[in-house]
Scaffold this motif. Structure first.
Motif, short mmCIF file in Angstrom:
data_model
loop_
_atom_site.label_atom_id
_atom_site.label_comp_id
_atom_site.label_asym_id
_atom_site.label_seq_id
_atom_site.Cartn_x
_atom_site.Cartn_y
_atom_site.Cartn_z
N ARG A 43 0.83 -1.21 0.00
CA ARG A 43 0.00 0.00 0.00
C ARG A 43 0.86 1.25 0.00
NH1 ARG A 43 -3.05 -3.05 3.61
NH2 ARG A 43 -2.18 -1.94 5.41
N ILE A 44 1.94 1.23 0.78
CA ILE A 44 2.84 2.39 0.82
C ILE A 44 3.45 2.65 -0.55
CG2 ILE A 44 5.03 3.25 1.75
CD1 ILE A 44 4.36 1.80 4.36
N LEU A 45 3.90 1.58 -1.21
CA LEU A 45 4.48 1.74 -2.55
C LEU A 45 3.44 2.23 -3.54
CD1 LEU A 45 6.85 -1.35 -2.93
CD2 LEU A 45 7.46 1.03 -2.49
N SER A 46 2.20 1.78 -3.38
CA SER A 46 1.13 2.24 -4.27
C SER A 46 0.88 3.73 -4.08
CB SER A 46 -0.15 1.44 -4.00
OG SER A 46 -1.20 1.88 -4.84
N PHE A 47 0.92 4.19 -2.84
CA PHE A 47 0.73 5.61 -2.57
C PHE A 47 1.90 6.44 -3.11
CE2 PHE A 47 -1.97 4.30 1.30
CZ PHE A 47 -3.11 4.26 0.50
N ILE A 48 3.11 5.89 -3.01
CA ILE A 48 4.26 6.57 -3.60
C ILE A 48 4.08 6.66 -5.11
CG2 ILE A 48 6.75 6.42 -4.04
CD1 ILE A 48 7.07 5.15 -1.30
N GLY A 49 3.56 5.58 -5.71
CA GLY A 49 3.29 5.58 -7.15
C GLY A 49 2.26 6.63 -7.52
N CYS A 50 1.21 6.77 -6.69
CA CYS A 50 0.19 7.80 -6.94
C CYS A 50 0.79 9.19 -6.83
CB CYS A 50 -0.97 7.63 -5.96
SG CYS A 50 -2.01 6.20 -6.26
N PHE A 51 1.67 9.38 -5.85
CA PHE A 51 2.36 10.66 -5.71
C PHE A 51 3.19 10.96 -6.96
CE2 PHE A 51 6.32 12.87 -4.62
CZ PHE A 51 5.81 14.05 -4.09
N ALA A 52 3.89 9.93 -7.45
CA ALA A 52 4.69 10.10 -8.67
C ALA A 52 3.80 10.44 -9.86
CB ALA A 52 5.48 8.82 -8.96
N LEU A 267 -1.36 7.65 -15.34
CA LEU A 267 -2.59 7.79 -14.55
C LEU A 267 -3.48 6.53 -14.61
CD1 LEU A 267 -3.54 11.52 -15.19
CD2 LEU A 267 -2.70 10.49 -13.08
N PRO A 268 -3.71 5.92 -15.80
CA PRO A 268 -4.52 4.70 -15.81
C PRO A 268 -3.93 3.58 -14.96
CG PRO A 268 -4.35 5.59 -18.02
CD PRO A 268 -3.41 6.38 -17.16
N TYR A 269 -2.60 3.46 -14.95
CA TYR A 269 -1.96 2.41 -14.15
C TYR A 269 -2.25 2.61 -12.66
CZ TYR A 269 1.65 -0.28 -11.81
OH TYR A 269 2.32 -1.14 -10.97
N GLU A 270 -2.10 3.85 -12.18
CA GLU A 270 -2.33 4.12 -10.76
C GLU A 270 -3.80 3.98 -10.39
OE1 GLU A 270 -0.03 4.11 -8.74
OE2 GLU A 270 1.63 4.35 -10.15
N LEU A 271 -4.69 4.38 -11.28
CA LEU A 271 -6.12 4.32 -10.97
C LEU A 271 -6.65 2.90 -10.96
CD1 LEU A 271 -7.35 7.42 -13.01
CD2 LEU A 271 -7.03 7.24 -10.54
N ARG A 272 -5.89 1.94 -11.51
CA ARG A 272 -6.30 0.54 -11.49
C ARG A 272 -5.96 -0.16 -10.18
NH1 ARG A 272 -4.00 0.16 -16.67
NH2 ARG A 272 -2.24 -0.94 -15.76
#
Length: 298
Positions: A43-52, A267-272
């Motif tokens: 989850r932390i890595l996913s949030f970092i990805g969303c930040f990126a 953006l599509p990658y993170e939103l999935r």
């Protein structure tokens, strides 16, 4: 040595070392590899990805597109004043047709967008295996619904468009005529590039790019702004106008390519991802906000 030249050389060194270090952290530390993460770590890595993703969205709209539109418009106006453009200053063609408000900058950016679209479609149609060698099989779990060629090609386009833009950021520092202005611009670009370098490395990890290529991309990306400063220093010693319009057009094309990757890949990658929509929105907006604030100075 002239003080201004010494400051520019210092800026060159800073813009090489800091982004390089920030970019190497995600590429070299296994903790950032999302395929190895589970539970809270993931989850932390996913949030970092969303930040990126937010960083790239902000860099795309607030920096690359805005800079390209401004530079193209400035070059067109300059050539109108010099009588080198087929439009009069009031936006009317020499033959009397009204062209006021025609979005030349937007046209160039759109051409960059469609250029990547055509190239990617052609590559995937003619030789879908051509770019597979960049992919790392162990990192493909998060991209099962996309062809591997999509991931590798778009990672390369992301790197290329960011690197191209970095050259112009460095060029802007290199041509400064005042020491204070050069330092202020350098600090803004340094913060911007450090965050973008980290985000770029994260996206390279997520796309399944092999470690060798990740490091190579990050190194070359880190070299682009210093190279731009070097070119800018050389230009500052000459009185020639150079090919400003050509540079502005190329920057517009780069902005268009980045627009394509931002909205069709990042953006599509993170939103999935499976995290809550509000959490994803918060981190994407946080990354965008930082780029929007940096745009005040950069």
């Amino acid at each position: 040595m002239d003080q201004l030249l010494a400051v520019k050389i210092g800026c060159l060194g800073g813009l090489l070392v800091v982004p390089l270090l920030c970019g190497l952290i995600p590429t070299q530390i296994k903790w950032f590899q999302i395929n190895m993460a589970r539970g809270k770590h993931r989850r932390i890595l996913s949030f970092i990805g969303c930040f990126a993703a937010g960083v790239f969205l902000g860099a795309c709209i607030m920096h690359m597109v805005a800079d390209a539109l401004g530079d193209i418009q400035e070059e067109i106006k300059k050539r109108q004043r010099q009588g080198k453009f087929p439009y009069k200053q009031n936006g009317t063609l020499e033959n009397g047709d009204n062209s006021e408000g025609y979005p030349f900058g937007e046209l160039v950016i759109s051409l960059g967008f469609f250029l990547v679209f055509v190239i990617e479609s052609t590559v995937l149609h003619c030789c879908p295996q051509a770019v597979h060698s960049h992919g790392d099989q162990e990192n493909q779990d998060d991209h099962k619904d996309q062809p591997e060629a999509h991931n590798s090609f778009r990672a390369f386009v992301l790197f290329l468009s960011l690197s191209f833009h970095s050259i112009f950021e460095g060029l802007a520092i290199g041509v400064q005529k005042e020491m204070t202005a050069a330092v202020q611009l350098c600090l803004a670009v340094l913060i911007h590039k450090a965050i973008v370098a980290f985000s770029l490395a994260m996206k390279l990890v997520q796309s399944g790019t092999q470690t060798f290529w990740r490091v190579l991309y990050v190194v070359f990306f880190s070299l682009m702004s210093p190279a731009g400063i070097g070119v800018g220093i050389g230009v500052s010693f000459s009185n020639g106008d150079g090919s400003g319009l050509a540079q502005a057009v190329l920057e517009g094309v780069a902005a268009g390519t980045f627009l394509y990757v931002t909205f069709l890949e990042i953006l599509p990658y993170e939103l999935r991802s499976h995290e809550s929509s509000l959490s994803k929105f918060f981190f994407i907006f946080l990354g965008f906000s930082i780029m929007a604030i940096i745009a005040i100075w950069a």
